[in-house]
Design an enzyme around this catalytic site. Structure first.
Site, PDB file in Angstrom:
ATOM      1  N   HIS A 125       1.137  -1.164   0.093  1.00 32.88           N
ATOM      2  CA  HIS A 125      -0.100  -0.042  -0.675  1.00 32.88           C
ATOM      3  C   HIS A 125       0.909   0.900   0.174  1.00 32.88           C
ATOM      4  O   HIS A 125       1.514   1.446   0.891  1.00 32.88           O
ATOM      5  CB  HIS A 125      -1.405   0.024   0.879  1.00 32.88           C
ATOM      6  CG  HIS A 125      -2.178   0.975   1.322  1.00 32.88           C
ATOM      7  ND1 HIS A 125      -3.103   0.934   1.503  1.00 32.88           N
ATOM      8  CD2 HIS A 125      -1.650   2.305   1.429  1.00 32.88           C
ATOM      9  CE1 HIS A 125      -3.533   2.358   1.926  1.00 32.88           C
ATOM     10  NE2 HIS A 125      -2.893   3.218   1.795  1.00 32.88           N
ATOM     11  N   HIS A 157       7.809   7.342   3.030  1.00 39.57           N
ATOM     12  CA  HIS A 157       8.584   6.955   4.471  1.00 39.57           C
ATOM     13  C   HIS A 157       9.303   8.905   4.887  1.00 39.57           C
ATOM     14  O   HIS A 157      10.188   9.387   4.369  1.00 39.57           O
ATOM     15  CB  HIS A 157      10.304   6.580   4.878  1.00 39.57           C
ATOM     16  CG  HIS A 157       9.637   4.866   4.564  1.00 39.57           C
ATOM     17  ND1 HIS A 157       9.427   4.107   5.961  1.00 39.57           N
ATOM     18  CD2 HIS A 157       9.609   4.178   3.120  1.00 39.57           C
ATOM     19  CE1 HIS A 157       9.517   2.178   4.851  1.00 39.57           C
ATOM     20  NE2 HIS A 157       8.875   3.263   3.860  1.00 39.57           N
ATOM     21  N   HIS A 171       3.488   4.072   0.362  1.00 41.14           N
ATOM     22  CA  HIS A 171       2.996   5.155   1.575  1.00 41.14           C
ATOM     23  C   HIS A 171       4.680   5.787   1.406  1.00 41.14           C
ATOM     24  O   HIS A 171       5.612   4.875   0.530  1.00 41.14           O
ATOM     25  CB  HIS A 171       3.439   3.813   2.628  1.00 41.14           C
ATOM     26  CG  HIS A 171       4.515   2.620   2.664  1.00 41.14           C
ATOM     27  ND1 HIS A 171       3.763   1.133   1.605  1.00 41.14           N
ATOM     28  CD2 HIS A 171       5.940   2.468   3.234  1.00 41.14           C
ATOM     29  CE1 HIS A 171       5.025   1.063   2.565  1.00 41.14           C
ATOM     30  NE2 HIS A 171       5.998   1.158   2.983  1.00 41.14           N
TER      31      HIS A 171
END
Ligand code: 5GP
Ligand code: ZN
Length: 114
Positions: free
Chosen positions: A98, A102, A100
């Site tokens: 999914h 960081h 994302h």
């Protein structure tokens, strides 16, 4: 998406240490931080990776950038600097499918990455 851990975090089914939320994105602290500040920013809509965003939906990436600016200011990491990482696919080291982002900060991050 069924059985997607970040969908479950995004809809509140699984708790997280929330940093920021609006109708399109959620930001929360990584469960296994690799830097003093380690935040994940996820679109609430399920995209398997950055390769999964259709052209007409690309405004989500601009929105995430705005959210990253805001978090950097609020976390006090803008002046010293930080790193934004998107892992994609096997060689990119992506473990959660999914999309994302960081945000890593709070120490001197080495380059190139391992
Ligand atoms: P990836 O390797 O896919 O780019 O990064 C996945 C990240 O998600 C890892 O840094 C991992 O520690 C984090 N993560 C995995 N499961 C959870 C969870 O349930 N909660 C939180 N807060 N972070 C998670
Ligand atoms: Zn998902």
């Amino acid at each position: 998406m069924d059985n997607c851990i970040f969908c479950k975090i995004a809809n509140g089914e699984i708790p997280s240490n929330k940093v920021y939320e609006d109708e399109k994105v959620l930001a929360f602290r990584d469960i296994k931080p690799v830097a003093p500040v380690h935040i994940l920013v996820v679109p609430k809509k399920h995209y398997a990776s950055i390769m999964d965003i259709a052209g007409e939906e690309m405004d989500i990436t601009a929105h995430v950038s705005t959210v990253i600016q805001r978090i950097a200011k609020e976390e006090g990491i803008a002046a010293d600097g930080f790193r934004v990482v998107i892992n994609c696919g096997k060689n990119g080291g992506q473990e959660v499918d999914h999309l994302h982002y960081h945000i890593l900060a709070g120490r001197n991050l080495t380059w190139p990455p391992g």
